[in-house]
Scaffold this motif. Structure first.
Motif, PDB file in Angstrom:
ATOM      1  N   PHE A 132      10.849 -42.067  17.315  1.00  0.00           N
ATOM      2  CA  PHE A 132      10.775 -43.374  16.614  1.00  0.00           C
ATOM      3  C   PHE A 132       9.167 -43.658  16.399  1.00  0.00           C
ATOM      4  N   ALA A 133       8.280 -43.616  17.505  1.00  0.00           N
ATOM      5  CA  ALA A 133       7.162 -43.974  17.598  1.00  0.00           C
ATOM      6  C   ALA A 133       6.240 -42.972  16.231  1.00  0.00           C
ATOM      7  N   LEU A 134       6.412 -41.763  16.381  1.00  0.00           N
ATOM      8  CA  LEU A 134       5.889 -40.783  15.374  1.00  0.00           C
ATOM      9  C   LEU A 134       6.002 -41.302  13.935  1.00  0.00           C
ATOM     10  N   ASP A 135       7.525 -41.580  13.874  1.00  0.00           N
ATOM     11  CA  ASP A 135       7.882 -41.975  12.403  1.00  0.00           C
ATOM     12  C   ASP A 135       7.005 -43.311  11.997  1.00  0.00           C
ATOM     13  N   ASP A 139      11.095 -55.305  10.279  1.00  0.00           N
ATOM     14  CA  ASP A 139      10.891 -54.621   8.770  1.00  0.00           C
ATOM     15  C   ASP A 139      10.489 -53.197   9.386  1.00  0.00           C
ATOM     16  N   ALA A 140       9.520 -53.103  10.233  1.00  0.00           N
ATOM     17  CA  ALA A 140       9.167 -51.608  10.758  1.00  0.00           C
ATOM     18  C   ALA A 140      10.260 -50.869  11.258  1.00  0.00           C
ATOM     19  N   PHE A 141      10.960 -51.186  12.142  1.00  0.00           N
ATOM     20  CA  PHE A 141      12.112 -50.760  12.878  1.00  0.00           C
ATOM     21  C   PHE A 141      13.248 -50.388  11.659  1.00  0.00           C
ATOM     22  N   ARG A 142      13.322 -51.104  10.920  1.00  0.00           N
ATOM     23  CA  ARG A 142      14.191 -50.668   9.828  1.00  0.00           C
ATOM     24  C   ARG A 142      14.040 -49.690   8.726  1.00  0.00           C
ATOM     25  N   GLU A 143      12.550 -49.917   8.417  1.00  0.00           N
ATOM     26  CA  GLU A 143      11.945 -48.642   7.522  1.00  0.00           C
ATOM     27  C   GLU A 143      12.152 -47.373   8.210  1.00  0.00           C
ATOM     28  N   VAL A 144      12.017 -47.105   9.467  1.00  0.00           N
ATOM     29  CA  VAL A 144      12.065 -45.696   9.908  1.00  0.00           C
ATOM     30  C   VAL A 144      13.650 -45.514  10.415  1.00  0.00           C
ATOM     31  N   GLY A 145      14.276 -46.493  10.254  1.00  0.00           N
ATOM     32  CA  GLY A 145      15.801 -46.048  10.402  1.00  0.00           C
ATOM     33  C   GLY A 145      16.299 -46.385  12.036  1.00  0.00           C
ATOM     34  N   GLY A 146      15.268 -46.589  12.795  1.00  0.00           N
ATOM     35  CA  GLY A 146      15.732 -47.146  14.218  1.00  0.00           C
ATOM     36  C   GLY A 146      15.509 -45.860  14.858  1.00  0.00           C
ATOM     37  N   PHE A 147      16.310 -45.694  16.143  1.00  0.00           N
ATOM     38  CA  PHE A 147      16.236 -44.750  16.994  1.00  0.00           C
ATOM     39  C   PHE A 147      17.314 -43.798  16.346  1.00  0.00           C
ATOM     40  N   SER A 148      16.792 -42.344  16.523  1.00  0.00           N
ATOM     41  CA  SER A 148      18.024 -41.166  16.207  1.00  0.00           C
ATOM     42  C   SER A 148      19.056 -41.181  16.847  1.00  0.00           C
ATOM     43  N   PRO A 149      20.273 -40.923  16.330  1.00  0.00           N
ATOM     44  CA  PRO A 149      21.617 -40.653  16.996  1.00  0.00           C
ATOM     45  C   PRO A 149      21.349 -39.490  17.597  1.00  0.00           C
ATOM     46  N   VAL A 198      20.991 -45.936  20.353  1.00  0.00           N
ATOM     47  CA  VAL A 198      21.262 -46.228  19.243  1.00  0.00           C
ATOM     48  C   VAL A 198      21.978 -47.624  19.312  1.00  0.00           C
ATOM     49  N   ALA A 199      22.607 -47.871  20.412  1.00  0.00           N
ATOM     50  CA  ALA A 199      22.924 -49.427  20.713  1.00  0.00           C
ATOM     51  C   ALA A 199      22.070 -50.301  19.979  1.00  0.00           C
ATOM     52  N   ARG A 200      20.809 -50.038  20.370  1.00  0.00           N
ATOM     53  CA  ARG A 200      19.580 -51.015  19.979  1.00  0.00           C
ATOM     54  C   ARG A 200      19.642 -51.105  18.140  1.00  0.00           C
ATOM     55  N   ASN A 201      19.894 -49.934  17.703  1.00  0.00           N
ATOM     56  CA  ASN A 201      20.117 -50.108  16.269  1.00  0.00           C
ATOM     57  C   ASN A 201      21.260 -51.232  15.758  1.00  0.00           C
ATOM     58  N   VAL A 202      22.122 -50.927  16.387  1.00  0.00           N
ATOM     59  CA  VAL A 202      23.445 -51.990  16.088  1.00  0.00           C
ATOM     60  C   VAL A 202      23.178 -53.431  16.493  1.00  0.00           C
ATOM     61  N   ALA A 203      22.149 -53.600  17.376  1.00  0.00           N
ATOM     62  CA  ALA A 203      21.797 -54.928  17.834  1.00  0.00           C
ATOM     63  C   ALA A 203      20.791 -55.489  16.641  1.00  0.00           C
ATOM     64  N   VAL A 204      19.714 -54.727  16.182  1.00  0.00           N
ATOM     65  CA  VAL A 204      18.806 -55.014  15.430  1.00  0.00           C
ATOM     66  C   VAL A 204      19.306 -55.424  14.045  1.00  0.00           C
ATOM     67  N   ALA A 205      20.618 -54.649  13.858  1.00  0.00           N
ATOM     68  CA  ALA A 205      21.096 -55.015  12.634  1.00  0.00           C
ATOM     69  C   ALA A 205      21.568 -56.217  12.191  1.00  0.00           C
ATOM     70  N   GLU A 206      21.947 -56.968  13.445  1.00  0.00           N
ATOM     71  CA  GLU A 206      22.325 -58.517  13.461  1.00  0.00           C
ATOM     72  C   GLU A 206      21.169 -59.324  13.916  1.00  0.00           C
ATOM     73  N   VAL A 207      20.063 -59.219  14.088  1.00  0.00           N
ATOM     74  CA  VAL A 207      19.128 -60.167  14.589  1.00  0.00           C
ATOM     75  C   VAL A 207      18.559 -60.801  13.128  1.00  0.00           C
ATOM     76  N   THR A 208      18.183 -62.105  13.458  1.00  0.00           N
ATOM     77  CA  THR A 208      17.505 -62.775  12.011  1.00  0.00           C
ATOM     78  C   THR A 208      16.209 -63.149  12.218  1.00  0.00           C
ATOM     79  N   THR A 209      15.576 -62.926  13.305  1.00  0.00           N
ATOM     80  CA  THR A 209      14.088 -63.088  13.495  1.00  0.00           C
ATOM     81  C   THR A 209      13.263 -61.908  13.013  1.00  0.00           C
ATOM     82  N   PRO A 210      11.925 -62.075  12.694  1.00  0.00           N
ATOM     83  CA  PRO A 210      11.211 -61.234  12.243  1.00  0.00           C
ATOM     84  C   PRO A 210      10.597 -60.006  13.155  1.00  0.00           C
ATOM     85  N   HIS A 211      10.828 -60.308  14.588  1.00  0.00           N
ATOM     86  CA  HIS A 211      10.604 -59.475  15.545  1.00  0.00           C
ATOM     87  C   HIS A 211      11.665 -59.269  16.537  1.00  0.00           C
ATOM     88  N   VAL A 212      11.599 -58.192  17.351  1.00  0.00           N
ATOM     89  CA  VAL A 212      12.674 -57.960  18.286  1.00  0.00           C
ATOM     90  C   VAL A 212      11.857 -57.364  19.519  1.00  0.00           C
TER      91      VAL A 212
END
Length: 296
Positions: A180-183, A159-169, A67-81
């Motif tokens: 994550f991949a199935l979602d 955008d896809a990452f955020r659409e599925v909510g990232g990794f599940s806590p 879930v630490a990846r979710n924290v980081a992706v919330a901060e990035v400004t590029t379209p891909h990570v």
């Protein structure tokens, strides 16, 4: 402007993180890097702040696992990570190539690269399975279609990452990519493997293989219960358990699975039929795979 950022999560692997950052900050791709420190007690965060001032550092007060990846992706400004573990190193040009593929194909949600294991740079045992994936995909897909990712080897459309909510806590860490991949797939995003996106992996000795196995078994069984039809739950679940030794780690995983049944059943949403058809095509290779056995 950069098209892709790098996210590295770490916990108590200071020396390996130092080596990884020395490599990643020297790449010609010049991608912004975010390090999320999962409450390390070995001075990892201080080392990053002192030796790599150009890297954005996020210090967590507790170990959030994936879930630490979710924290980081919330901060990035590029379209891909691009996700990078503290023991993986994307090779020169790989980040740029992954971003190009995502830019060129709007329906592509993720690109997983080719993993070479140090020191000999042999292909990771999972690589032939990804290269030979039987999952059918559209003609425009730039590589074999996948229904799973390996986080430390994968670039994802933000955008896809955020659409599925990232990794599940719920999953924390260890096989967290499966859900994550199935979602992603359930929402119509395609995933592919790319031969020319190369990542080196120097497996860290600082790991608890029995704990990782327990978490991997638990998370795989939870994902089956959450997203697969009941026939697949029992069929694939039996395959997973046959590949694992009957010991304390496996029994602990089963205990956690049972204790989690109330929330699992409440959150159960079976994938669409087309996704399930692809998953069934993967069962044979998974059943015979040496790379997917829970033996650590």
């Amino acid at each position: 402007m950069p098209r892709i950022s790098v996210v590295i999560i770490t916990c108590n692997r200071r020396e390996q993180l130092r080596r990884t950052l020395a490599h990643m900050t020297s790449l010609p791709d010049n991608a912004p890097i975010v390090v999320v420190d999962n409450a390390s007690a070995d001075g990892s965060a201080s080392m990053v702040a002192r030796e790599f001032p150009g890297v954005r550092l996020l210090r967590l007060d507790e170990n959030l696992g994936a879930v630490a990846r979710n924290v980081a992706v919330a901060e990035v400004t590029t379209p891909h990570v691009a996700f990078c573990d503290d023991d993986t190193c994307w090779q020169p040009g790989a980040l740029t190539r992954a971003a190009e593929l995502l830019d060129q194909h709007p329906g592509l949600g993720s690109v997983t690269g080719r993993c070479l294991v140090e020191p000999g740079l042999a292909e990771d045992p999972i690589t032939p399975e990804l290269r030979g994936s039987p999952v059918p995909g559209p003609d425009w897909l730039p590589g074999p279609a996948l229904l799973g990712i390996m986080a430390g080897l994968t670039a994802v459309r933000v955008d896809a990452f955020r659409e599925v909510g990232g990794f599940s806590p719920r999953m924390w860490l260890g096989g967290e990519e499966e859900l994550f991949a199935l979602d992603l797939a359930a929402r119509g995003w395609w995933m592919c493997w790319a031969e020319d996106v190369v990542i080196h992996h120097a497996p860290s000795p600082l790991r608890d293989p029995r704990r990782r196995r327990r978490l991997g078994i638990r998370n795989t069984l939870w994902t089956l219960l959450l997203r697969r039809p009941w026939s697949a739950v029992f069929r694939r679940g039996a395959d997973v358990l046959r590949s694992a030794p009957l010991d304390g780690a496996t029994l602990a995983a089963l205990g956690e699975v049972m204790r989690g049944l109330p929330w699992v059943l409440a959150e159960r949403r079976v994938v669409p039929p087309a996704v399930e058809e692809g998953l069934q095509m993967l069962e044979g290779p998974q059943r015979n795979s040496k790379a997917r056995r829970y033996v650590g």
